[in-house]
Design a protein around this motif. Sequence first.
Motif, mmCIF file in Angstrom:
data_model
loop_
_atom_site.group_PDB
_atom_site.id
_atom_site.type_symbol
_atom_site.label_atom_id
_atom_site.label_comp_id
_atom_site.label_asym_id
_atom_site.label_seq_id
_atom_site.Cartn_x
_atom_site.Cartn_y
_atom_site.Cartn_z
ATOM 1 N N SER A 3 -2.238 2.418 12.670
ATOM 2 C CA SER A 3 -3.106 3.098 11.709
ATOM 3 C C SER A 3 -2.456 3.206 10.337
ATOM 4 N N LYS A 4 -1.138 3.157 10.256
ATOM 5 C CA LYS A 4 -0.432 3.230 8.981
ATOM 6 C C LYS A 4 -0.209 1.853 8.368
ATOM 7 N N LEU A 5 -0.477 0.801 9.089
ATOM 8 C CA LEU A 5 -0.246 -0.552 8.586
ATOM 9 C C LEU A 5 -1.250 -0.926 7.502
ATOM 10 N N LEU A 6 -2.510 -0.574 7.681
ATOM 11 C CA LEU A 6 -3.539 -0.942 6.708
ATOM 12 C C LEU A 6 -3.281 -0.326 5.335
ATOM 13 N N PRO A 7 -2.955 0.971 5.228
ATOM 14 C CA PRO A 7 -2.662 1.511 3.888
ATOM 15 C C PRO A 7 -1.473 0.832 3.211
ATOM 16 N N ILE A 12 0.395 -2.800 -1.125
ATOM 17 C CA ILE A 12 1.073 -4.027 -1.550
ATOM 18 C C ILE A 12 0.091 -4.934 -2.281
ATOM 19 N N GLY A 13 -1.122 -5.041 -1.749
ATOM 20 C CA GLY A 13 -2.143 -5.867 -2.398
ATOM 21 C C GLY A 13 -2.489 -5.371 -3.787
#
Length: 91
Positions: A3-7, A12-13
């Motif tokens: 769940s913390k990977l997407l933010p 970074i994007g």
Amino acid sequence: HYSKLLPVILQIGIIDIVFSIDSVFTAVGMTSEYWIMATAIIITIILMIVASEPLSKYIESKPTIKILALSFILLIGTLLVADGLHFHVPR
């Protein structure tokens, strides 16, 4: 946690997009055509005005991003001072 990977990926994007836009405007500023430089400056000012409030709120709500932003400001300031003193810093 996943769940913390997407933010993290989104942050970074966003940082990559900001630096890509900065690179494009820097390249445009190297042209000898004044209308291209003036147009780039106007577009940049409009983008900064539109994006400043949402970015300020986001940075204020995330202490980690605030520290990162302050670190970038410190780094850029140091590089500008070094360039002003004729010290070349490879980038």
